[in-house]
Design a protein around this motif. Sequence first.
Motif, short mmCIF file in Angstrom:
data_model
loop_
_atom_site.label_atom_id
_atom_site.label_comp_id
_atom_site.label_asym_id
_atom_site.label_seq_id
_atom_site.Cartn_x
_atom_site.Cartn_y
_atom_site.Cartn_z
N UNK A 195 0.83 -1.20 0.00
CA UNK A 195 0.00 0.00 0.00
C UNK A 195 0.87 1.26 0.00
N UNK A 196 1.99 1.22 0.72
CA UNK A 196 2.90 2.36 0.71
C UNK A 196 3.43 2.62 -0.70
N UNK A 197 3.75 1.57 -1.41
CA UNK A 197 4.25 1.70 -2.78
C UNK A 197 3.13 2.22 -3.69
N UNK A 198 1.95 1.66 -3.56
CA UNK A 198 0.81 2.06 -4.39
C UNK A 198 0.46 3.53 -4.20
N UNK A 199 0.63 4.04 -2.99
CA UNK A 199 0.32 5.44 -2.69
C UNK A 199 1.50 6.37 -3.01
N UNK A 200 2.60 5.80 -3.50
CA UNK A 200 3.74 6.61 -3.88
C UNK A 200 4.59 7.10 -2.72
#
Length: 72
Positions: free
Chosen positions: A55-60
């Motif tokens: 989720x951290x990666x998906x949210x940039x």
Amino acid sequence: MRTEEIVAKALEKIGNDRYLLSNLVFSRVKQLCAGAKPLVDMDLKHNKLSDIAMKEIAEGKISIDRIDEKNL
């Protein structure tokens, strides 16, 4: 948001490279295990570390440059 949507967004953020995504998630999970605070509003007790990292990666909020800075 469903898991498939989160993974799709994370892949978009890193240029659709699944190998790079798996390495990035692994590196971030190591950081979280070592005591790093999640950058998203997800409880460590109720969520898997890999889900938090994804989720951290998906949210940039996490990128390959940021992981490299941590010397992992």
